[in-house]
Design a protein around this motif. Structure first.
Motif, PDB file in Angstrom:
ATOM      1  N   ASP A  51      74.690  16.344   8.720  1.00  0.00           N
ATOM      2  CA  ASP A  51      75.060  15.004   9.176  1.00  0.00           C
ATOM      3  C   ASP A  51      73.858  14.063   9.179  1.00  0.00           C
ATOM      4  N   CYS A  52      72.682  14.571   9.544  1.00  0.00           N
ATOM      5  CA  CYS A  52      71.468  13.753   9.464  1.00  0.00           C
ATOM      6  C   CYS A  52      71.138  13.397   8.027  1.00  0.00           C
ATOM      7  N   ASP A  53      71.341  14.353   7.127  1.00  0.00           N
ATOM      8  CA  ASP A  53      71.051  14.099   5.709  1.00  0.00           C
ATOM      9  C   ASP A  53      71.885  12.956   5.160  1.00  0.00           C
ATOM     10  N   ARG A  54      73.113  12.848   5.615  1.00  0.00           N
ATOM     11  CA  ARG A  54      73.967  11.759   5.147  1.00  0.00           C
ATOM     12  C   ARG A  54      73.460  10.405   5.639  1.00  0.00           C
ATOM     13  N   LEU A  55      72.674  10.412   6.701  1.00  0.00           N
ATOM     14  CA  LEU A  55      72.167   9.168   7.273  1.00  0.00           C
ATOM     15  C   LEU A  55      70.770   8.813   6.764  1.00  0.00           C
ATOM     16  N   SER A  56      69.903   9.829   6.648  1.00  0.00           N
ATOM     17  CA  SER A  56      68.511   9.546   6.280  1.00  0.00           C
ATOM     18  C   SER A  56      68.060  10.231   5.003  1.00  0.00           C
ATOM     19  N   GLY A  57      68.798  11.243   4.580  1.00  0.00           N
ATOM     20  CA  GLY A  57      68.443  11.923   3.341  1.00  0.00           C
ATOM     21  C   GLY A  57      67.380  12.980   3.476  1.00  0.00           C
ATOM     22  N   ALA A  58      66.907  13.259   4.696  1.00  0.00           N
ATOM     23  CA  ALA A  58      65.863  14.259   4.841  1.00  0.00           C
ATOM     24  C   ALA A  58      65.871  14.838   6.250  1.00  0.00           C
ATOM     25  N   SER A  59      66.280  16.096   6.358  1.00  0.00           N
ATOM     26  CA  SER A  59      66.196  16.812   7.625  1.00  0.00           C
ATOM     27  C   SER A  59      66.197  18.295   7.322  1.00  0.00           C
ATOM     28  N   ALA A  60      65.841  19.097   8.319  1.00  0.00           N
ATOM     29  CA  ALA A  60      65.801  20.544   8.137  1.00  0.00           C
ATOM     30  C   ALA A  60      65.876  21.196   9.497  1.00  0.00           C
ATOM     31  N   ALA A  61      66.341  22.449   9.511  1.00  0.00           N
ATOM     32  CA  ALA A  61      66.507  23.185  10.764  1.00  0.00           C
ATOM     33  C   ALA A  61      65.385  24.191  10.939  1.00  0.00           C
ATOM     34  N   PHE A  62      64.986  24.393  12.198  1.00  0.00           N
ATOM     35  CA  PHE A  62      63.897  25.303  12.530  1.00  0.00           C
ATOM     36  C   PHE A  62      64.261  26.075  13.791  1.00  0.00           C
ATOM     37  N   GLU A  63      64.273  27.404  13.693  1.00  0.00           N
ATOM     38  CA  GLU A  63      64.597  28.251  14.843  1.00  0.00           C
ATOM     39  C   GLU A  63      63.336  28.615  15.607  1.00  0.00           C
ATOM     40  N   ALA A  64      63.432  28.612  16.931  1.00  0.00           N
ATOM     41  CA  ALA A  64      62.326  29.090  17.770  1.00  0.00           C
ATOM     42  C   ALA A  64      62.829  29.312  19.185  1.00  0.00           C
ATOM     43  N   ASP A  65      62.325  30.364  19.813  1.00  0.00           N
ATOM     44  CA  ASP A  65      62.596  30.639  21.217  1.00  0.00           C
ATOM     45  C   ASP A  65      61.497  29.963  22.027  1.00  0.00           C
ATOM     46  N   LEU A  66      61.849  28.937  22.784  1.00  0.00           N
ATOM     47  CA  LEU A  66      60.840  28.147  23.487  1.00  0.00           C
ATOM     48  C   LEU A  66      60.287  28.840  24.723  1.00  0.00           C
ATOM     49  N   THR A  67      60.793  30.026  25.063  1.00  0.00           N
ATOM     50  CA  THR A  67      60.174  30.806  26.132  1.00  0.00           C
ATOM     51  C   THR A  67      59.068  31.711  25.600  1.00  0.00           C
TER      52      THR A  67
END
Length: 264
Positions: A51-67
């Motif tokens: 959905d972000c890509d349709r708006l700005s054309g550039a996004s990506a997902a990043f997994e991380a456990d913040l604990t």
């Protein structure tokens, strides 16, 4: 011909769902490239990226456990490796588990402080190191104020009750850290808090309960996701704001609530 400026890059933690997703979409619509952080909601994160890509054309997902400190320290370098730079961090992800003064223990406090306070500080630290390293002192001075950390807080800090004890402690610590970081990271990075009121419902509230409690404010309504996302965008793009918190709650912090909204 002068080349078009590179769109700025923002990391939004907890951006797969709920308020984080709305913030990510609002920033993408405003021309930001968005790094969508998630912990376990991979499918939701992929949808937010699309959905972000349709708006700005550039996004990506990043997994991380913040604990996990090592995972937090590795997160921003991964985003930088993908986009080539990072200009801002929105610390939205939060652990929100109920405890009280009677049930409080080190384990609960540790979970909340690690994810809600420690991770936000480490990401601010990493952004500052990245910004100063990529431009040098002259570039930092020339572009002072353009890079920022936004910390999502809670109107509860200005209207305290004894519920969600460890969560509230972790957010109070983050609010204090915001002041210290604003001083420590200037002029390269600004630090701003955004404190919503009751914004989204949860499994603890029926639709009718949420609607009734959302109206409990001097303005007759608390914050919406759109209100909070617009405030985050404003704070990111106003180069003169640092070391303060913007309360976006319809004035709920001015009213006294004896219990948390979910337990009233």
């Amino acid at each position: 011909m002068t080349p078009a400026p590179t769109p700025p890059v923002v990391l939004v933690t907890g951006a797969a769902r709920r308020l984080g997703r709305e913030i990510a979409l609002a920033l993408a619509a405003g021309g930001w490239q968005v790094a969508v952080h998630y912990r376990s909601s991979e499918a939701d994160a992929i949808k937010t990226v699309a959905d972000c890509d349709r708006l700005s054309g550039a996004s990506a997902a990043f997994e991380a456990d913040l604990t996990d400190e090592s995972a937090v320290r590795g997160l921003l370098p991964r985003v930088i490796a993908h986009f080539g730079r990072v200009d801002a961090v929105v610390n939205n992800a939060s652990t929100f588990e109920h405890d009280s003064a009677a049930s409080f223990g080190f384990a609960s406090m540790d979970r909340h402080v690690r994810s809600n306070t420690g991770a936000a500080i480490l990401l601010a630290q990493a952004l500052h190191e990245h910004v100063t390293a990529r431009g040098g002192a002259g570039a930092v001075a020339e572009h002072a104020g353009r890079c920022a950390v936004i910390n999502l807080l809670d109107q509860k800090l200005w209207n305290q009750n004894p519920d969600f004890f460890s969560y509230t402690l972790s957010k109070a610590a983050l609010e204090a850290a915001g002041t210290m970081l604003a001083l420590a990271l200037a002029p390269a990075v600004r630090v701003v808090g955004v404190a919503p009121g009751l914004t989204l419902t949860s499994h603890l509230l029926s639709d009718e309960q949420f609607e009734a409690r959302h109206k409990l404010s001097p303005l007759g309504r608390s914050s919406t996701s759109a209100d909070v996302a617009a405030t985050v965008k404003f704070a990111l793009e106003n180069n003169s704001i640092t070391g303060t918190t913007l309360l976006v709650d319809g004035g709920q912090h001015l009213m006294k609530f004896e219990r948390d909204f979910s337990l009233m």
